[in-house]
Design a protein around this motif. Structure first.
Motif, PDB file in Angstrom:
ATOM      1  N   PRO A   1       1.735   3.067 -14.930  1.00  0.00           N
ATOM      2  CA  PRO A   1       1.774   1.600 -14.929  1.00  0.00           C
ATOM      3  C   PRO A   1       2.852   1.094 -13.969  1.00  0.00           C
ATOM      4  O   PRO A   1       3.974   1.599 -13.966  1.00  0.00           O
ATOM      5  N   VAL A   2       2.492   0.127 -13.143  1.00  0.00           N
ATOM      6  CA  VAL A   2       3.428  -0.452 -12.169  1.00  0.00           C
ATOM      7  C   VAL A   2       3.302  -1.971 -12.196  1.00  0.00           C
ATOM      8  O   VAL A   2       2.310  -2.521 -12.673  1.00  0.00           O
ATOM      9  N   THR A   3       4.311  -2.607 -11.639  1.00  0.00           N
ATOM     10  CA  THR A   3       4.272  -4.047 -11.414  1.00  0.00           C
ATOM     11  C   THR A   3       4.578  -4.283  -9.941  1.00  0.00           C
ATOM     12  O   THR A   3       5.562  -3.760  -9.411  1.00  0.00           O
ATOM     13  N   VAL A   4       3.720  -5.050  -9.295  1.00  0.00           N
ATOM     14  CA  VAL A   4       3.895  -5.444  -7.892  1.00  0.00           C
ATOM     15  C   VAL A   4       4.359  -6.896  -7.901  1.00  0.00           C
ATOM     16  O   VAL A   4       3.747  -7.741  -8.556  1.00  0.00           O
ATOM     17  N   ARG A   5       5.454  -7.173  -7.172  1.00  0.00           N
ATOM     18  CA  ARG A   5       5.979  -8.532  -7.089  1.00  0.00           C
ATOM     19  C   ARG A   5       6.249  -8.906  -5.639  1.00  0.00           C
ATOM     20  O   ARG A   5       6.780  -8.094  -4.882  1.00  0.00           O
ATOM     21  N   LEU A   6       5.940 -10.150  -5.316  1.00  0.00           N
ATOM     22  CA  LEU A   6       6.345 -10.739  -4.044  1.00  0.00           C
ATOM     23  C   LEU A   6       7.192 -11.957  -4.376  1.00  0.00           C
ATOM     24  O   LEU A   6       6.805 -12.776  -5.216  1.00  0.00           O
ATOM     25  N   THR A   7       8.330 -12.062  -3.747  1.00  0.00           N
ATOM     26  CA  THR A   7       9.186 -13.232  -3.913  1.00  0.00           C
ATOM     27  C   THR A   7       9.635 -13.703  -2.542  1.00  0.00           C
ATOM     28  O   THR A   7       9.649 -12.928  -1.581  1.00  0.00           O
TER      29      THR A   7
ATOM     30  N   VAL B   1      11.328  -0.059  -6.171  1.00  0.00           N
ATOM     31  CA  VAL B   1      11.459   0.174  -4.736  1.00  0.00           C
ATOM     32  C   VAL B   1      11.042  -1.131  -4.066  1.00  0.00           C
ATOM     33  O   VAL B   1       9.988  -1.696  -4.378  1.00  0.00           O
ATOM     34  N   TRP B   2      11.887  -1.621  -3.164  1.00  0.00           N
ATOM     35  CA  TRP B   2      11.661  -2.919  -2.564  1.00  0.00           C
ATOM     36  C   TRP B   2      11.891  -2.870  -1.064  1.00  0.00           C
ATOM     37  O   TRP B   2      12.556  -1.966  -0.543  1.00  0.00           O
ATOM     38  N   CYS B   3      11.328  -3.852  -0.397  1.00  0.00           N
ATOM     39  CA  CYS B   3      11.622  -4.051   1.022  1.00  0.00           C
ATOM     40  C   CYS B   3      11.598  -5.543   1.307  1.00  0.00           C
ATOM     41  O   CYS B   3      10.998  -6.317   0.556  1.00  0.00           O
ATOM     42  N   GLU B   4      12.281  -5.942   2.354  1.00  0.00           N
ATOM     43  CA  GLU B   4      12.314  -7.339   2.767  1.00  0.00           C
ATOM     44  C   GLU B   4      11.717  -7.465   4.152  1.00  0.00           C
ATOM     45  O   GLU B   4      12.008  -6.662   5.046  1.00  0.00           O
ATOM     46  N   LEU B   5      10.904  -8.498   4.303  1.00  0.00           N
ATOM     47  CA  LEU B   5      10.251  -8.804   5.568  1.00  0.00           C
ATOM     48  C   LEU B   5      10.645 -10.203   6.004  1.00  0.00           C
ATOM     49  O   LEU B   5      10.946 -11.058   5.159  1.00  0.00           O
TER      50      LEU B   5
ATOM     51  N   ARG C   1      12.932 -14.989   3.861  1.00  0.00           N
ATOM     52  CA  ARG C   1      12.486 -13.599   3.753  1.00  0.00           C
ATOM     53  C   ARG C   1      11.514 -13.447   2.592  1.00  0.00           C
ATOM     54  O   ARG C   1      11.555 -14.216   1.634  1.00  0.00           O
ATOM     55  N   VAL C   2      10.693 -12.446   2.703  1.00  0.00           N
ATOM     56  CA  VAL C   2       9.783 -12.093   1.626  1.00  0.00           C
ATOM     57  C   VAL C   2      10.186 -10.721   1.119  1.00  0.00           C
ATOM     58  O   VAL C   2      10.412  -9.800   1.911  1.00  0.00           O
ATOM     59  N   ARG C   3      10.297 -10.609  -0.187  1.00  0.00           N
ATOM     60  CA  ARG C   3      10.633  -9.322  -0.793  1.00  0.00           C
ATOM     61  C   ARG C   3       9.383  -8.786  -1.492  1.00  0.00           C
ATOM     62  O   ARG C   3       8.781  -9.460  -2.312  1.00  0.00           O
ATOM     63  N   VAL C   4       9.038  -7.568  -1.150  1.00  0.00           N
ATOM     64  CA  VAL C   4       7.938  -6.839  -1.777  1.00  0.00           C
ATOM     65  C   VAL C   4       8.591  -5.803  -2.687  1.00  0.00           C
ATOM     66  O   VAL C   4       9.463  -5.053  -2.235  1.00  0.00           O
ATOM     67  N   ALA C   5       8.202  -5.766  -3.960  1.00  0.00           N
ATOM     68  CA  ALA C   5       8.816  -4.824  -4.899  1.00  0.00           C
ATOM     69  C   ALA C   5       7.751  -4.198  -5.786  1.00  0.00           C
ATOM     70  O   ALA C   5       6.837  -4.882  -6.247  1.00  0.00           O
ATOM     71  N   VAL C   6       7.882  -2.895  -6.005  1.00  0.00           N
ATOM     72  CA  VAL C   6       6.998  -2.174  -6.922  1.00  0.00           C
ATOM     73  C   VAL C   6       7.893  -1.451  -7.928  1.00  0.00           C
ATOM     74  O   VAL C   6       8.754  -0.663  -7.555  1.00  0.00           O
TER      75      VAL C   6
ATOM     76  N   SER D   1       0.820  -1.215   0.000  1.00  0.00           N
ATOM     77  CA  SER D   1       0.000   0.000   0.000  1.00  0.00           C
ATOM     78  C   SER D   1       0.849   1.257   0.000  1.00  0.00           C
ATOM     79  O   SER D   1       0.573   2.206  -0.748  1.00  0.00           O
ATOM     80  N   GLU D   2       1.877   1.288   0.812  1.00  0.00           N
ATOM     81  CA  GLU D   2       2.728   2.473   0.896  1.00  0.00           C
ATOM     82  C   GLU D   2       3.517   2.679  -0.392  1.00  0.00           C
ATOM     83  O   GLU D   2       3.644   3.806  -0.868  1.00  0.00           O
ATOM     84  N   LEU D   3       4.032   1.603  -0.966  1.00  0.00           N
ATOM     85  CA  LEU D   3       4.799   1.745  -2.204  1.00  0.00           C
ATOM     86  C   LEU D   3       3.900   2.191  -3.361  1.00  0.00           C
ATOM     87  O   LEU D   3       4.295   3.048  -4.161  1.00  0.00           O
ATOM     88  N   LEU D   4       2.697   1.645  -3.450  1.00  0.00           N
ATOM     89  CA  LEU D   4       1.762   2.091  -4.491  1.00  0.00           C
ATOM     90  C   LEU D   4       1.358   3.544  -4.278  1.00  0.00           C
ATOM     91  O   LEU D   4       1.291   4.329  -5.231  1.00  0.00           O
ATOM     92  N   SER D   5       1.083   3.907  -3.049  1.00  0.00           N
ATOM     93  CA  SER D   5       0.698   5.289  -2.743  1.00  0.00           C
ATOM     94  C   SER D   5       1.804   6.272  -3.098  1.00  0.00           C
ATOM     95  O   SER D   5       1.536   7.376  -3.579  1.00  0.00           O
ATOM     96  N   ASN D   6       3.059   5.876  -2.884  1.00  0.00           N
ATOM     97  CA  ASN D   6       4.180   6.745  -3.258  1.00  0.00           C
ATOM     98  C   ASN D   6       4.234   6.967  -4.763  1.00  0.00           C
ATOM     99  O   ASN D   6       4.521   8.073  -5.220  1.00  0.00           O
ATOM    100  N   VAL D   7       3.970   5.927  -5.542  1.00  0.00           N
ATOM    101  CA  VAL D   7       3.953   6.090  -6.998  1.00  0.00           C
ATOM    102  C   VAL D   7       2.849   7.069  -7.392  1.00  0.00           C
ATOM    103  O   VAL D   7       3.068   7.982  -8.186  1.00  0.00           O
ATOM    104  N   ILE D   8       1.662   6.896  -6.833  1.00  0.00           N
ATOM    105  CA  ILE D   8       0.538   7.778  -7.155  1.00  0.00           C
ATOM    106  C   ILE D   8       0.888   9.222  -6.832  1.00  0.00           C
ATOM    107  O   ILE D   8       0.691  10.122  -7.643  1.00  0.00           O
ATOM    108  N   ARG D   9       1.445   9.446  -5.674  1.00  0.00           N
ATOM    109  CA  ARG D   9       1.717  10.808  -5.200  1.00  0.00           C
ATOM    110  C   ARG D   9       2.911  11.460  -5.907  1.00  0.00           C
ATOM    111  O   ARG D   9       2.882  12.632  -6.241  1.00  0.00           O
TER     112      ARG D   9
END
Length: 136
Positions: free
Chosen positions: A60-66, A121-125, A71-76, A45-53
């Motif tokens: 156009p964006v691509t959301v990926r989870l790996t 932009v990515w983060c790891e959890l 660990r889980v990587r969230v990338a937009v 949500s935060e990464l998508l909101s940053n793109v919008i703002r």
């Protein structure tokens, strides 16, 4: 940097518009990787909101989870390699600017990868039993 699996566990191409944020959250909560994880939903949500703002509504964006190595990587990914997110200090009266602080607080680490015509932009959890249970 830890390399995630080359094949995303979840990938979604969409336009970054305000109504997409709750739709992606709902999609993630129904994805068959196990119990929905609020930190993953928050980061997306935060990464998508940053793109919008900062890049623009309708981008156009691509959301990926790996998932890799517990660990889980969230990338937009978006098509603007110049509009990089910056972690900043916000005051108690500020109404915006807390998104990256939230992402920084819930993730193990985060960053930006620049391509010739895009950025990710990515983060790891933390994954695993008490974290996100994505199949490997």
């Amino acid at each position: 940097m830890q390399d995630p699996d080359p094949d995303p566990t979840f990938e979604l191409a969409l336009l970054a518009v305000p109504k997409a944020v709750p739709e992606v959250r709902r999609t993630l909560s129904c994805h068959p990787y196990g119990d929905p994880h609020p930190d993953v939903q928050l980061c997306v949500s935060e990464l998508l909101s940053n793109v919008i703002r900062h890049v623009g509504e309708g981008t156009p964006v691509t959301v990926r989870l790996t998932s890799a190595r517990g660990r889980v990587r969230v990338a937009v990914t978006d098509p603007d390699p110049r509009a990089w997110p910056l972690l900043r200090r916000v005051g108690g009266d500020d109404e915006t600017g807390r998104g990256l602080a939230l992402l920084d607080a819930v993730s193990l680490r985060w960053g930006v990868e620049q391509g010739p015509d895009s950025k990710t932009v990515w983060c790891e959890l933390e994954g695993g039993r008490h974290g996100v249970a994505l199949p490997t």
